[in-house]
Scaffold this active site. Structure first.
Site, PDB file in Angstrom:
ATOM      1  N   ASN A 294      12.055 -19.521  15.398  1.00 22.82           N
ATOM      2  CA  ASN A 294      11.507 -18.233  14.967  1.00 22.82           C
ATOM      3  C   ASN A 294      10.732 -17.530  15.613  1.00 22.82           C
ATOM      4  O   ASN A 294       9.924 -18.359  16.493  1.00 22.82           O
ATOM      5  CB  ASN A 294      11.009 -18.809  13.614  1.00 22.82           C
ATOM      6  CG  ASN A 294      10.080 -17.696  12.957  1.00 22.82           C
ATOM      7  OD1 ASN A 294      10.572 -16.728  12.459  1.00 22.82           O
ATOM      8  ND2 ASN A 294       8.843 -17.719  13.363  1.00 22.82           N
ATOM      9  N   GLU A 295      10.848 -16.032  15.883  1.00 25.48           N
ATOM     10  CA  GLU A 295      10.041 -15.337  16.830  1.00 25.48           C
ATOM     11  C   GLU A 295       9.970 -16.226  18.116  1.00 25.48           C
ATOM     12  O   GLU A 295       8.541 -16.154  18.695  1.00 25.48           O
ATOM     13  CB  GLU A 295       8.792 -15.023  16.032  1.00 25.48           C
ATOM     14  CG  GLU A 295       9.204 -14.266  14.896  1.00 25.48           C
ATOM     15  CD  GLU A 295       7.863 -13.508  14.127  1.00 25.48           C
ATOM     16  OE1 GLU A 295       6.857 -13.685  14.472  1.00 25.48           O
ATOM     17  OE2 GLU A 295       8.000 -12.937  13.110  1.00 25.48           O
TER      18      GLU A 295
ATOM     19  N   TYR B  64       8.175  -5.832   9.531  1.00 28.52           N
ATOM     20  CA  TYR B  64       7.113  -5.747   8.295  1.00 28.52           C
ATOM     21  C   TYR B  64       6.766  -4.350   8.154  1.00 28.52           C
ATOM     22  O   TYR B  64       6.226  -3.529   9.430  1.00 28.52           O
ATOM     23  CB  TYR B  64       5.730  -6.648   8.610  1.00 28.52           C
ATOM     24  CG  TYR B  64       6.137  -8.112   8.162  1.00 28.52           C
ATOM     25  CD1 TYR B  64       6.270  -8.749   7.082  1.00 28.52           C
ATOM     26  CD2 TYR B  64       6.492  -8.966   9.439  1.00 28.52           C
ATOM     27  CE1 TYR B  64       6.650  -9.972   6.763  1.00 28.52           C
ATOM     28  CE2 TYR B  64       6.840 -10.208   9.164  1.00 28.52           C
ATOM     29  CZ  TYR B  64       6.697 -10.739   7.906  1.00 28.52           C
ATOM     30  OH  TYR B  64       7.218 -12.133   7.664  1.00 28.52           O
TER      31      TYR B  64
ATOM     32  N   GLU C   3      13.107 -11.422   7.866  1.00 29.36           N
ATOM     33  CA  GLU C   3      11.478 -11.269   7.542  1.00 29.36           C
ATOM     34  C   GLU C   3      11.401  -9.804   7.535  1.00 29.36           C
ATOM     35  O   GLU C   3      11.550  -9.065   8.363  1.00 29.36           O
ATOM     36  CB  GLU C   3      10.589 -11.808   8.363  1.00 29.36           C
ATOM     37  CG  GLU C   3      10.591 -13.334   8.270  1.00 29.36           C
ATOM     38  CD  GLU C   3       9.179 -13.816   9.453  1.00 29.36           C
ATOM     39  OE1 GLU C   3       8.335 -13.463   9.533  1.00 29.36           O
ATOM     40  OE2 GLU C   3       9.791 -15.161   9.699  1.00 29.36           O
TER      41      GLU C   3
HETATM   42  O1  AHR Z   1       5.744 -14.325   7.311  1.00 27.48           O
HETATM   43  C1  AHR Z   1       4.545 -14.582   7.678  1.00 27.48           C
HETATM   44  C2  AHR Z   1       4.887 -14.869   9.367  1.00 27.48           C
HETATM   45  O2  AHR Z   1       5.364 -13.656  10.091  1.00 27.48           O
HETATM   46  C3  AHR Z   1       6.054 -16.001   9.858  1.00 27.48           C
HETATM   47  O3  AHR Z   1       5.552 -17.039   9.952  1.00 27.48           O
HETATM   48  C4  AHR Z   1       6.365 -15.196  10.999  1.00 27.48           C
HETATM   49  O4  AHR Z   1       7.626 -15.596  11.456  1.00 27.48           O
HETATM   50  C5  AHR Z   1       5.899 -13.788  11.182  1.00 27.48           C
HETATM   51  O5  AHR Z   1       5.340 -13.398  12.208  1.00 27.48           O
END
Ligand code: AHR
Length: 512
Positions: free
Chosen positions: A181-182, A261, A316
């Protein structure tokens, strides 16, 4: 008598849906969820334990399960997020759980009482598939390989026997595997080359042994992809996709993850409630950047994978606002307003338009964290405006995309201009036609007229979601301030006519 200015007849907005021009399948997986060990996302949100006074089934909240079943959640990504790269699965199985810490998210105690079996039970209860993210950051390929053997083997290995002792003799199904993840950041700040060497090893050795998940039904492996549009991420996408194009028989991937996001700026500072039209317009303008980002990374993917074998997995996404005053900032607690309902609809529409490449997406996060479907407090539960949009969009799962042509003009606030309307259409698996139309303008209703070519409409009914204010929210005391209500369209001369309320999301089905 004082005469006011003449009242102008509202101009009709024309939309055209050509039902003969079909597009890609809108994969049900774009309505996926993300549930991380973070704040009250799992503990209290899903898991209360079998001894809780809150009604539960084997420790999992009944009210939450009931609500999620309505969404037909296709898959749940777990256990993180950043948490996944510190997760050691053995701490979460068996009668004696290891009590550890959650350093990423508030440094709180992680009881590990919700582990592999509880997650799979939860999925079983809501009817979703597993998207398991394995630990590439602080774990090893061997640890991940053993987890998958524990989960999926039908043969009587020591790990399969241990699984049976822990209550599940039959192998589990794992539909999707996230390899890290990331990894460019919280997952170990790796370079693309370093990550690629890990990806090749994990892809080769982390196997799904379930006899029912072989060949065409195989588990899909999702590699870490970009987290934005800046050069470091376009270079990342280039590097992974180039390697994919030149891959040897020994490794493979089926998806490239993308995180994006709606935040406007870091650290997140926009309020999730108690805002006005300026913030409404600003956040929605920012959320529409999703389209450009998908287009940018899809173009790179097209260079190396013109047949679009690798899905872009937006695992995400959602709004990330300032933590609610008084909450633990590490718990990412925020309210969910009508603006979030509009934001969710706009993003789902973008995914649907890119359905040929975007075949999975996971909103962050399912319960009590960021843009949640559900908020809980002890025995109380409330459904958010975002929940309602996901429910209204259920008919779009696996439906066939149909292009909609319209020009509704713009809604302007200050120096921000947004399209006034957004719309998608699709034909569901039973052949029924569905339309989702969002009136972004918070002040003006929209009179729409929909021409359908290739079919004759007899009637159209559905639901609309709006509320008195752009920042209206549902609370435990007032849970239905933002709730869908029934609507219908007039049908005349083969056209559908209806008036959309300002700041609303409407989904209708057409009887032909
Ligand atoms: O969703 C919160 C966080 O955002 C996650 O853990 C991460 O993958 C992202 O930076």
């Amino acid at each position: 008598m004082v005469l006011g200015p003449p009242v102008m007849a509202a101009e009709k907005i024309e939309l055209t849906v050509d039902t003969s021009k079909t597009g890609a399948k809108v994969d049900r997986n774009i309505f996926g969820q993300f549930a991380e060990h973070l704040g009250h996302g799992i503990y209290e949100g899903v898991w209360v334990g079998p001894d809780s006074t809150i009604p539960n089934t084997r420790g999992i909240r009944n009210d939450v399960v009931r609500a999620l079943k309505e969404l037909k959640v296709p898959n749940v990504r777990w256990p993180g997020g950043c948490f996944a790269d510190e997760y050691h699965w053995r701490k979460g199985i068996g009668p004696q759980r290891v009590v550890s810490l959650n350093p990423n998210w508030g440094g709180v105690i992680e009881p590990n009482s919700f582990g592999t079996h509880e997650f799979m039970d939860f999925l079983d209860q809501i009817g979703a598939e597993a998207y398991v993210s394995v630990n590439v950051g602080s774990g090893t390929a061997q640890e991940a390989a053993e987890w998958l053997e524990y989960l999926t083997t039908a043969q009587q290995t020591t790990l399969a026997k241990e699984r049976a002792t822990n209550g599940h003799p039959a192998p589990y199904k794992v539909g999707y595997l996230g390899v890290g993840n990331e990894s460019w950041d919280c997952g170990g700040n790796m370079t693309p080359d370093y990550y690629l060497s890990q990806l090749k090893i994990y892809s080769r050795f982390v196997r799904n042994y379930n006899p029912e998940q072989q060949g065409k039904l195989q588990m899909l492996k999702i590699a870490v992809g970009p987290g934005g549009g800046e050069p470091r991420w376009t270079e990342w996408t280039e590097a992974i996709m180039k390697a994919y194009q030149h891959r040897q028989w020994s490794w493979d991937m089926n998806g490239l993850s993308m995180h994006n996001y709606t935040v406007v700026r870091w650290p997140p500072s926009y309020a999730s409630a108690g805002f006005g039209q300026a913030e409404y317009a600003k956040i929605l303008k920012s959320t529409l950047d999703m389209d450009g980002l998908i287009t940018k990374h899809s173009a790179i993917m097209d260079t190396y994978d013109p047949q679009k074998k690798v899905a872009l997995v937006v695992d995400e996404w959602g709004a990330w606002y300032a933590p609610l005053p008084g909450s633990n900032p590490g718990f990412l607690v925020q309210q969910n307003s009508l603006r979030d309902a509009v934001l969710a609809a706009l993003n789902l529409n973008i995914f649907a338009r890119h359905a040929d490449r975007v075949r999975m997406a996971n909103i962050a996060q399912m319960i009590n964290v960021l843009q949640a479907m559900i908020l809980t407090h002890k025995e109380k539960m409330v459904l958010t405006p975002t929940y309602h949009v996901f429910k209204m969009y259920v008919p779009f799962q696996d439906a066939t995309f149909l292009p909609v042509v319209f020009d509704a003009g713009t809604y302007t606030h200050g120096d921000i201009s947004l399209p006034r309307l957004d719309a998608i259409a699709a034909k569901d698996t039973a052949g029924k036609l569905w339309l989702a139309i969002t009136n972004i303008d918070p002040n003006q209703p929209a009179e729409i007229e929909v021409s359908l070519t290739g079919t004759t409409a007899k009637s159209a009914t559905g639901e609309t979601l709006t509320a008195p204010k752009v920042d209206s929210v549902n609370t435990f005391d007032a849970p239905t301030t933002v709730a869908p209500k029934p609507v219908s369209a007039k049908v005349a001369g083969g056209k559908l006519a209806m008036k959309l309320e300002p700041k609303s999301v409407t989904v209708i089905s057409v009887e032909q």
